[in-house]
Write a protein that holds these residues in place. Structure first.
Motif: not given
Length: 172
Positions: A116-137
């Protein structure tokens, strides 16, 4: 050939009264260059700004700054902008909430266009970050390289969403 992964020590989520540390990293820094630093609150109002006059030439350099959030800091997503040599560099952090990134596309977890918005988390995913997978179909989020989630981070797979693991997830 390192025996273990890099320790990032990155924090993306704060609360009022916390100290926020900011870093800027330069390659081929030249004496006489300047950098403009700006911090914006969630309503897009500038909270702080300052100029950095780079006095020396270095192959590589880093600088850090810090400020203390007011105890009644506005909740939401804040941003830190640096303009150096006419190029804008931006990062975001959250106050009073988790920093959230949503995968809503179809394909590789590591493709920014799928987020969403071409914004992806840094890796490793840091403290305080939520990654939400919301695929459709029939869309699928494919984890095709290893992903590390640091302590305090969160992975949520939405109801009916599809995720495929070709590589490992690790929690540290």
């Amino acid at each position: 050939q390192c025996p273990s992964g890099e320790v990032v020590n990155e924090k993306k989520s704060f609360k009022g009264g916390d100290t926020v540390f900011l870093g800027s990293y330069y390659r081929d820094q030249l004496a006489g260059q300047t950098a403009a630093h700006e911090i914006y609150m969630p309503n897009n109002t500038r909270y702080l700004n300052w100029s950095q006059n780079l006095q020396s030439t270095f192959n590589a350099s880093w600088w850090y700054y810090y400020f203390i959030l007011p105890t009644n800091a506005a909740a939401g997503e804040w941003r830190y902008d640096i303009t150096h040599n006419g190029v804008l560099y931006r990062t975001r952090f959250a106050v009073g909430q988790s920093m959230s990134y949503t995968f809503n596309g179809n394909g590789s977890f590591f493709d920014p266009a799928q987020w969403l918005g071409s914004r992806m988390p840094s890796i490793p995913v840091p403290d305080g970050v939520e990654v939400l997978i919301q695929t459709t179909g029939a869309n699928v989020c494919t984890v095709d390289m290893p992903v590390i989630f640091l302590k305090g981070s969160k992975l949520t797979v939405g109801t009916g969403s599809n995720i495929r693991f070709q590589q490992n997830l690790q929690w540290q």
